[in-house]
Design an enzyme around this catalytic site. Structure first.
Site, mmCIF file in Angstrom:
data_model
loop_
_atom_site.group_PDB
_atom_site.id
_atom_site.type_symbol
_atom_site.label_atom_id
_atom_site.label_comp_id
_atom_site.label_asym_id
_atom_site.label_seq_id
_atom_site.Cartn_x
_atom_site.Cartn_y
_atom_site.Cartn_z
ATOM 1 N N HIS A 37 14.191 -22.454 6.189
ATOM 2 C CA HIS A 37 13.453 -22.515 4.917
ATOM 3 C C HIS A 37 12.391 -23.606 4.984
ATOM 4 C CE1 HIS A 37 12.508 -21.673 0.748
ATOM 5 N NE2 HIS A 37 13.355 -20.666 0.831
ATOM 6 N N ASP A 38 11.144 -23.147 4.901
ATOM 7 C CA ASP A 38 9.953 -24.007 4.901
ATOM 8 C C ASP A 38 9.752 -24.796 6.194
ATOM 9 O OD1 ASP A 38 9.384 -23.048 2.432
ATOM 10 O OD2 ASP A 38 9.697 -24.903 1.341
ATOM 11 N N ARG B 8 0.811 -1.225 0.000
ATOM 12 C CA ARG B 8 0.000 0.000 0.000
ATOM 13 C C ARG B 8 0.840 1.269 0.000
ATOM 14 N NH1 ARG B 8 -5.493 -0.652 1.408
ATOM 15 N NH2 ARG B 8 -5.597 1.607 1.123
ATOM 16 N N GLU C 135 20.509 -11.345 6.424
ATOM 17 C CA GLU C 135 20.926 -12.323 5.426
ATOM 18 C C GLU C 135 20.846 -11.712 4.042
ATOM 19 O OE1 GLU C 135 18.215 -15.571 6.154
ATOM 20 O OE2 GLU C 135 16.795 -14.828 4.660
ATOM 21 N N HIS D 93 16.055 -9.838 5.326
ATOM 22 C CA HIS D 93 16.785 -10.123 4.090
ATOM 23 C C HIS D 93 16.551 -8.964 3.132
ATOM 24 C CE1 HIS D 93 17.895 -13.290 0.793
ATOM 25 N NE2 HIS D 93 18.315 -12.077 0.474
ATOM 26 N N ARG E 226 16.827 -7.050 -0.063
ATOM 27 C CA ARG E 226 17.216 -7.334 -1.450
ATOM 28 C C ARG E 226 17.468 -6.025 -2.192
ATOM 29 N NH1 ARG E 226 16.445 -12.636 -3.045
ATOM 30 N NH2 ARG E 226 15.410 -13.952 -1.501
ATOM 31 N N THR F 34 12.941 -16.377 -3.838
ATOM 32 C CA THR F 34 13.337 -16.777 -2.496
ATOM 33 C C THR F 34 14.536 -17.709 -2.610
ATOM 34 O OG1 THR F 34 12.569 -17.726 -0.398
ATOM 35 C CG2 THR F 34 11.816 -18.793 -2.422
ATOM 36 N N HIS G 209 10.772 -5.971 -0.183
ATOM 37 C CA HIS G 209 10.191 -6.119 1.164
ATOM 38 C C HIS G 209 10.997 -5.268 2.152
ATOM 39 C CE1 HIS G 209 13.156 -9.368 0.984
ATOM 40 N NE2 HIS G 209 12.358 -10.108 0.224
ATOM 41 N N GLY H 259 10.073 -17.451 8.675
ATOM 42 C CA GLY H 259 9.318 -16.267 8.307
ATOM 43 C C GLY H 259 7.968 -16.576 7.705
ATOM 44 N N HIS H 260 7.953 -17.111 6.495
ATOM 45 C CA HIS H 260 6.704 -17.262 5.745
ATOM 46 C C HIS H 260 5.658 -18.070 6.515
ATOM 47 C CE1 HIS H 260 4.237 -17.399 2.077
ATOM 48 N NE2 HIS H 260 3.950 -18.642 2.447
#
Length: 262
Positions: free
Chosen positions: A215-216, A43, A95, A68, A70, A125, A75, A238-239
């Site tokens: 990761h995952d 937004r 990271e 992280h 980028r 990712t 993000h 995170g996710h």
């Protein structure tokens, strides 16, 4: 009376020492807040506020915060990193791929830990660990700079003994195991899924490396990984965690993930 007072003091000291020991051996939970920044950026304003969410995560029991940043700032932004550093009370982990801009940011901010990932700028990712043998010279130079700055270093690797060995040769303090293959295979055969990660973790330990994982990882598969590798120093999530928080709330979600590490 003196006898009872002395006993009470000894018991109190014992509990303090026990608590400190548990703190050292406990696998810590670092919450990756990238998805919070993704939602904010959708937004263009400052809702949700990234710093507030990070501080809430700490208040709710997180042992650290991971970001992280980028190059395209899709993000986490560089400004977020600077805003977070003086306010966080737990460990701060940054990271990313060690480009000149990333190295400059990390050396200026001086987080507790930097985790090097081999992602290209356009990558959605992380989806692989470093080829530490092929990139030995490059990683050695980068890690040397961070180590001299007093920043703990971690290298993102697959569950491969040779890659871990070369991470140690490059001068890493820790490796972070890329756990997506474990998470993918978990539902079919969890024993087979975790086996290569246990072996990789043993290699890291034999080389004197600290051990992270990420990761995952989720509420479904985290505890089993922890049961098999209880000496992990840290997991970065995170996710899945942020997704679970939509249903459970952030405070309860963090506690549920912490419960998986007990």
């Amino acid at each position: 009376m003196v006898f009872f007072s002395q006993n009470a003091a000894n018991i109190s000291l014992l509990f303090v020492l026990l608590r400190k020991t548990m703190d050292r051996i406990m696998t810590r939970l670092s919450v990756n807040i990238n998805k919070i920044a993704t939602l904010r950026n959708a937004r263009g304003a400052d809702v949700p506020n990234v710093v507030k969410v990070a501080l809430d995560c700490e208040n709710f029991g997180a042992d650290g915060i991971t970001v992280h940043p980028r190059p395209d700032e899709r993000h986490i932004r560089r400004s977020d990193v600077y805003d977070l550093r003086p306010l966080l009370r737990t460990e701060f982990n940054i990271e990313g791929y060690p480009s000149p801009d990333f190295i400059d940011l990390v050396l200026k901010v001086k987080p507790h830990q930097v985790t090097l990932v081999p992602d290209s700028p356009a990558q959605l990712t992380s989806n692989a660990g470093w080829d530490t043998k092929k990139n030995l010279e490059f990683l050695t130079e980068v890690l040397d700079g961070f180590n001299h700055a007093g920043i703990r270093t971690s290298v993102f690797v697959s569950a491969d003994a040779e890659m871990i060995e070369y991470a140690a040769k490059a001068g890493a303090d820790r490796v972070e195991l890329y756990t997506e293959p474990y998470a993918t295979a978990y539902s079919q055969n969890k024993e087979a899924a975790v086996a290569p990660f246990v072996e990789a973790a043993k290699v890291a330990r034999s080389l004197g490396l600290g051990l992270n994982a990420g990761h995952d990882l989720s509420l479904v598969n985290l505890n089993y990984l922890y049961q098999n590798i209880p000496w992990m120093d840290e997991v970065s999530i995170g996710h899945s965690l942020i997704s679970d928080a939509l249903y459970l709330g952030l405070e309860r979600t963090i506690q549920e993930y912490k419960n998986c590490l007990r």
